[in-house]
Design a protein around this motif. Sequence first.
Motif, PDB file in Angstrom:
ATOM      1  N   ASP A 178       0.801  -1.212   0.000  1.00  0.00           N
ATOM      2  CA  ASP A 178       0.000   0.000   0.000  1.00  0.00           C
ATOM      3  C   ASP A 178       0.841   1.272   0.000  1.00  0.00           C
ATOM      4  OD1 ASP A 178      -2.271  -1.344  -0.215  1.00  0.00           O
ATOM      5  OD2 ASP A 178      -3.046  -0.954   1.790  1.00  0.00           O
ATOM      6  N   SER A 179       2.084   1.171   0.473  1.00  0.00           N
ATOM      7  CA  SER A 179       2.894   2.390   0.489  1.00  0.00           C
ATOM      8  C   SER A 179       3.131   2.901  -0.925  1.00  0.00           C
ATOM      9  CB  SER A 179       4.225   2.112   1.173  1.00  0.00           C
ATOM     10  OG  SER A 179       3.993   1.665   2.481  1.00  0.00           O
ATOM     11  N   LEU A 180       3.474   1.979  -1.819  1.00  0.00           N
ATOM     12  CA  LEU A 180       3.698   2.367  -3.211  1.00  0.00           C
ATOM     13  C   LEU A 180       2.418   2.935  -3.810  1.00  0.00           C
ATOM     14  CD1 LEU A 180       5.541   2.457  -5.646  1.00  0.00           C
ATOM     15  CD2 LEU A 180       5.000   0.091  -6.117  1.00  0.00           C
ATOM     16  N   PHE A 181       1.312   2.322  -3.463  1.00  0.00           N
ATOM     17  CA  PHE A 181      -0.010   2.772  -3.912  1.00  0.00           C
ATOM     18  C   PHE A 181      -0.223   4.234  -3.517  1.00  0.00           C
ATOM     19  CE2 PHE A 181      -4.650   2.396  -2.320  1.00  0.00           C
ATOM     20  CZ  PHE A 181      -5.164   2.977  -3.450  1.00  0.00           C
ATOM     21  N   VAL A 202      12.242   0.817  -7.075  1.00  0.00           N
ATOM     22  CA  VAL A 202      11.498   0.013  -6.104  1.00  0.00           C
ATOM     23  C   VAL A 202      11.005  -1.287  -6.741  1.00  0.00           C
ATOM     24  CG1 VAL A 202       9.366  -0.088  -4.758  1.00  0.00           C
ATOM     25  CG2 VAL A 202      10.794   1.941  -4.653  1.00  0.00           C
ATOM     26  N   VAL A 203      10.361  -1.193  -7.899  1.00  0.00           N
ATOM     27  CA  VAL A 203       9.754  -2.412  -8.453  1.00  0.00           C
ATOM     28  C   VAL A 203      10.796  -3.385  -8.976  1.00  0.00           C
ATOM     29  CG1 VAL A 203       7.614  -1.258  -9.056  1.00  0.00           C
ATOM     30  CG2 VAL A 203       9.366  -1.519 -10.778  1.00  0.00           C
ATOM     31  N   THR A 204      12.029  -2.929  -9.196  1.00  0.00           N
ATOM     32  CA  THR A 204      13.032  -3.891  -9.664  1.00  0.00           C
ATOM     33  C   THR A 204      13.956  -4.347  -8.549  1.00  0.00           C
ATOM     34  OG1 THR A 204      14.382  -2.033 -10.353  1.00  0.00           O
ATOM     35  CG2 THR A 204      13.101  -3.123 -12.057  1.00  0.00           C
ATOM     36  N   SER A 205      13.860  -3.747  -7.354  1.00  0.00           N
ATOM     37  CA  SER A 205      14.824  -4.156  -6.327  1.00  0.00           C
ATOM     38  C   SER A 205      14.194  -4.566  -4.996  1.00  0.00           C
ATOM     39  CB  SER A 205      15.827  -3.025  -6.082  1.00  0.00           C
ATOM     40  OG  SER A 205      15.158  -1.921  -5.509  1.00  0.00           O
ATOM     41  N   ASP A 206      12.934  -4.227  -4.762  1.00  0.00           N
ATOM     42  CA  ASP A 206      12.332  -4.580  -3.474  1.00  0.00           C
ATOM     43  C   ASP A 206      12.100  -6.090  -3.424  1.00  0.00           C
ATOM     44  OD1 ASP A 206      10.432  -3.063  -1.165  1.00  0.00           O
ATOM     45  OD2 ASP A 206       9.956  -5.136  -1.629  1.00  0.00           O
ATOM     46  N   ALA A 207      12.835  -6.759  -2.543  1.00  0.00           N
ATOM     47  CA  ALA A 207      12.834  -8.229  -2.561  1.00  0.00           C
ATOM     48  C   ALA A 207      11.438  -8.799  -2.304  1.00  0.00           C
ATOM     49  CB  ALA A 207      13.816  -8.751  -1.525  1.00  0.00           C
ATOM     50  N   MET A 208      10.731  -8.220  -1.336  1.00  0.00           N
ATOM     51  CA  MET A 208       9.408  -8.733  -1.012  1.00  0.00           C
ATOM     52  C   MET A 208       8.446  -8.554  -2.185  1.00  0.00           C
ATOM     53  SD  MET A 208       9.248  -9.826   2.103  1.00  0.00           S
ATOM     54  CE  MET A 208       8.215  -9.389   3.458  1.00  0.00           C
ATOM     55  N   PHE A 209       8.544  -7.402  -2.824  1.00  0.00           N
ATOM     56  CA  PHE A 209       7.644  -7.122  -3.935  1.00  0.00           C
ATOM     57  C   PHE A 209       7.985  -8.019  -5.128  1.00  0.00           C
ATOM     58  CE2 PHE A 209       5.964  -4.197  -7.289  1.00  0.00           C
ATOM     59  CZ  PHE A 209       4.650  -4.312  -6.903  1.00  0.00           C
ATOM     60  N   LEU A 210       9.267  -8.251  -5.325  1.00  0.00           N
ATOM     61  CA  LEU A 210       9.671  -9.100  -6.439  1.00  0.00           C
ATOM     62  C   LEU A 210       9.150 -10.523  -6.274  1.00  0.00           C
ATOM     63  CD1 LEU A 210      13.290  -7.965  -7.282  1.00  0.00           C
ATOM     64  CD2 LEU A 210      11.225  -7.691  -8.630  1.00  0.00           C
ATOM     65  N   GLN A 211       9.024 -10.948  -5.012  1.00  0.00           N
ATOM     66  CA  GLN A 211       8.471 -12.293  -4.787  1.00  0.00           C
ATOM     67  C   GLN A 211       7.073 -12.411  -5.384  1.00  0.00           C
ATOM     68  OE1 GLN A 211       8.390 -13.960  -0.967  1.00  0.00           O
ATOM     69  NE2 GLN A 211      10.583 -14.002  -0.727  1.00  0.00           N
ATOM     70  N   ARG A 212       6.362 -11.296  -5.442  1.00  0.00           N
ATOM     71  CA  ARG A 212       5.002 -11.322  -5.976  1.00  0.00           C
ATOM     72  C   ARG A 212       4.954 -11.069  -7.471  1.00  0.00           C
ATOM     73  NH1 ARG A 212       0.848 -10.673  -2.615  1.00  0.00           N
ATOM     74  NH2 ARG A 212      -0.220 -11.581  -4.374  1.00  0.00           N
ATOM     75  N   LEU A 269       6.824  -0.753   4.791  1.00  0.00           N
ATOM     76  CA  LEU A 269       7.964  -1.060   3.929  1.00  0.00           C
ATOM     77  C   LEU A 269       7.737  -2.304   3.078  1.00  0.00           C
ATOM     78  CD1 LEU A 269      10.657   0.380   3.753  1.00  0.00           C
ATOM     79  CD2 LEU A 269      11.616  -1.363   5.249  1.00  0.00           C
ATOM     80  N   LEU A 270       6.941  -3.233   3.589  1.00  0.00           N
ATOM     81  CA  LEU A 270       6.926  -4.554   2.970  1.00  0.00           C
ATOM     82  C   LEU A 270       5.617  -4.827   2.232  1.00  0.00           C
ATOM     83  CD1 LEU A 270       8.500  -6.440   5.972  1.00  0.00           C
ATOM     84  CD2 LEU A 270       9.621  -5.673   3.902  1.00  0.00           C
ATOM     85  N   ALA A 271       5.749  -5.557   1.139  1.00  0.00           N
ATOM     86  CA  ALA A 271       4.575  -5.972   0.375  1.00  0.00           C
ATOM     87  C   ALA A 271       4.077  -7.300   0.921  1.00  0.00           C
ATOM     88  CB  ALA A 271       4.932  -6.114  -1.096  1.00  0.00           C
ATOM     89  N   ARG A 272       2.815  -7.574   0.677  1.00  0.00           N
ATOM     90  CA  ARG A 272       2.200  -8.781   1.213  1.00  0.00           C
ATOM     91  C   ARG A 272       2.847 -10.047   0.650  1.00  0.00           C
ATOM     92  NH1 ARG A 272      -3.107  -8.665  -0.931  1.00  0.00           N
ATOM     93  NH2 ARG A 272      -3.536  -7.063   0.589  1.00  0.00           N
ATOM     94  N   LEU A 273       3.034 -11.032   1.533  1.00  0.00           N
ATOM     95  CA  LEU A 273       3.525 -12.331   1.099  1.00  0.00           C
ATOM     96  C   LEU A 273       2.340 -13.233   0.808  1.00  0.00           C
ATOM     97  CD1 LEU A 273       6.277 -12.913   3.766  1.00  0.00           C
ATOM     98  CD2 LEU A 273       6.662 -12.725   1.330  1.00  0.00           C
ATOM     99  N   ARG A 274       2.515 -14.113  -0.173  1.00  0.00           N
ATOM    100  CA  ARG A 274       1.499 -15.130  -0.380  1.00  0.00           C
ATOM    101  C   ARG A 274       1.559 -16.104   0.775  1.00  0.00           C
ATOM    102  NH1 ARG A 274       3.378 -16.313  -5.896  1.00  0.00           N
ATOM    103  NH2 ARG A 274       4.181 -18.142  -4.857  1.00  0.00           N
ATOM    104  N   ILE A 275       0.487 -16.873   0.975  1.00  0.00           N
ATOM    105  CA  ILE A 275       0.443 -17.741   2.146  1.00  0.00           C
ATOM    106  C   ILE A 275       1.544 -18.798   2.082  1.00  0.00           C
ATOM    107  CG2 ILE A 275      -1.327 -19.267   1.173  1.00  0.00           C
ATOM    108  CD1 ILE A 275      -1.088 -18.140   4.823  1.00  0.00           C
TER     109      ILE A 275
END
Lengths: 158, 398, 307
Positions: free
Chosen positions: B127-130, B191-201, C271-277
């Motif tokens: 949501d922060s990026l949003f 952000v969209v190319t380096s944020d590890a958590m976001f890249l997982q998605r 800071l963090l985006a949501r993780l899938r389950i």
Amino acid sequence: MITTEEALTIATEFAENWLWTTETARPEQNRLDITLTTPDDLIPIVVGLRVKRLGYLSAISGLDLGAEVDEFELLYHFCIAAAVITLRLRIPRKNGSVQSLCEIIPSAEAFEREISEMFGVTVIGLRNPEHLYLPDDWAEDQYPLRKDFDPAVIRSST
Amino acid sequence: MEEQQEVEQFMVPIGPQHPALKEPGHFLITVDGEIVTNAVVRLGYAHRGIEKATEERNWVRNLYLLERICGICSHIHATAYCLGLERLAEVEAPPRAQAIRVLVAELERIHSHMLWLGVAAHEAGFDSLFMYSWRDRETVMDLLENLTGNRVNYSANVLGGVKCDIDIVQADTIFMALEFLQERTRHYLDVVTSDAMFLQRTRGIGVMTRLQAEVLGVVGPTARASGVHRDIRAEAPYSAYPSYPVRVVCEEKGDLEARFVVRINELFESYRIIRLILEDLPPGELREKMPRRIREGETVSRVEAPRGELFYFIKSNGTDKPERIKVRTPTICNMMSVVKLAIGHQLADVPMILAGIDPCFSCNDRMIILERSHAKQEVWSWERLRQHGIEYYHGNHS
Amino acid sequence: MEIIRDLIALLFFPSGLVLLVLSLFYEWVDRKLLAQFQNRIGPRWFQPFADVIKLLAKEEVIPQGVDRRLFIPLPIVGLAGVLTAAIYVPIMGMAPSHSFKGDLIVTVYLLSLLTLCMGLAGSNTIGRFSLVGATRTLTQLFSYEAPFLLALLGPAIVAGSWQISEITAYTENRWLLLTQPFGFLVALIGLMGKLELPPFDAPEAETEIVAGALTGYSGRGLALFHLGKGVEMLIGLTLIAAFYLGGVSNPLLFFVKTLALLLIMAGLQALLARLRIDQTVGVWWRYGALLVLVQWMVIIVSKGPVL
């Protein structure tokens, strides 16, 4: 990358030489209209265009030519670079039907479903012939994009 | 046996009303645990019958009706219509008008892509990026308001030209805003190319190969993210694009990350074009006179909307009303790809894959929100509402 | 007198009314901080109170196909569980009103009771979103619960007691954060998982499954679950501050330390985006459990063969 002019030249040659039941016209500089005289030609021509990699199916437009002509005209627009190659196919208003292109071009499904529910043209071979846009309880035999569509009929039927 | 399988299927309906969808659409997702096994789409919840309605109105009124097909990419609809009609009438809009058309179209693209960035980040739970991207989007909205007087549905186009001019002060404002946006956009790309958590998605999710993209017939940034060089602005330059050539932004990987990267890089391209136009705005008139009746004929008008190729087929019968206007919006081309791509993914990825094509249901369904001009309150059944819509657009109203 | 004292402990302080008000205040701080991080203005201070009062006043819709005997008590049991947990915890720096050997385990269990109630509430309905949400809630419970418990037991081992009051007496002015950094990390992130905050909000991912397990709830039931979450957050923060940040022996220290933890948590949420389950489970068992086991090894080795 093939240029617009080349694409149009190849398509013209293809339509004029390979099948003798078509007429070609150049209504505008970047457009080529191939008029099919029989619906049976549709599939071979589309396959031919695909084999020659002449564009992708951009849209299918339906035209109601009115009660006097008593025909629909389906326009299959294939686009490549700036060129628009249009296959024009006329089918009778009553019990008109046309072959589905889904087997060759999967993306045709949405366009064909729209044609079938808006004009009442039967598309043979459509995997999912249900309504895509119109409500499920839309009155049968009412086709909104026909010229003689009368909204009053919908009112009395619902 | 088959019947038993039917019973055991666990279906999750997404829509017509669902927090993931900002507009109504209906997806019926069959899941096995968290894995999607089938997906069906049903559209039309926002169908307004605009194509039919155009046949009842004259050429000028249709401009304003067609502009209201979509609230986000309204200008590009009007542009496609104007360009087609001008070609039919053999009228050419003056160069200054063409340049302003392109300028507004690029500003619209910026606002649309920023909006998408926010929505897609929200779907991913980021949501922060949003929040940040929507805050920055306000800059573009302000620019558009400053230029045309409206934040959405700018009505910048008139038949034969545009209605608004740009003066030096406005140009300066745009230059300054672009500086700010460019810096922010660089940050978002980072952000969209380096944020590890976001890249997982996003990385490796919803992969569409080049061949698949061609077979599924996707258009616009969705296709370009799969390596398909398909951009009408470059392939068939219209309006002022021949003078301001566009570089096609492409990515090869075809996953969600590529779709993010393509759209963000397109922002840079838009900034560049806007600067080019402002530095070199041709002088002259803003509009050419258009005849009231358009000569008989038909034409095809293709433009690059923020979501991809927008296709208009216009047929005139020589009167002051069109015989037929066919609108094929980019979303319908891309929508079918969602249904195909979703299979085999996690349920959690479906909103992301859907958001990845930047769907615009109202474009798709071509309708308009019912205006509540009568103060009288009454509860309408669905049929009554639909009936009202049909009557409204069938000219009984006028 | 004994009864009156117990009643006050249960209904007013440390459990009961004061705790509820305090937890709503903490919820406001969390929301405000998150809003500030996201460049928003955020709610005014009374917004959480208004939310709860509004929900309590609203009609409670009982959806079709649920078991009423389960649907109505579940939020009450959940809230009662976390409120009971509060009497073993040094809320506001006061010594716990009740204490016995092993109350740490009971507290952690009572906190999990709320999550279990939510999972049950979700699976009790026939709604698709609730069912998927319930599955995710319970899956998540099984992924963070073990590492979280082990992380809280780290200080217990060095203190040589499983009684909260004795552990806090030991950690008083001893910053275990410095000697057990992994344990602290896992405990804090475990609390975020417990509260289903981003990035562990897959069980209530609104863009996929609306409100997750609680989609069917409205009015009073929703308000009670909501309150329960708030209390759970407060107790969790208190435990971590007491165990790892050198104790919360007076109200000032309590507020400073718990709010500091909340600041970190809000920052992580932004800071963090949501993780899938599936990714959540992966994170917990692959990294969370590993970290906390490494921590345990260090504790056991340094403490010598006494244990």
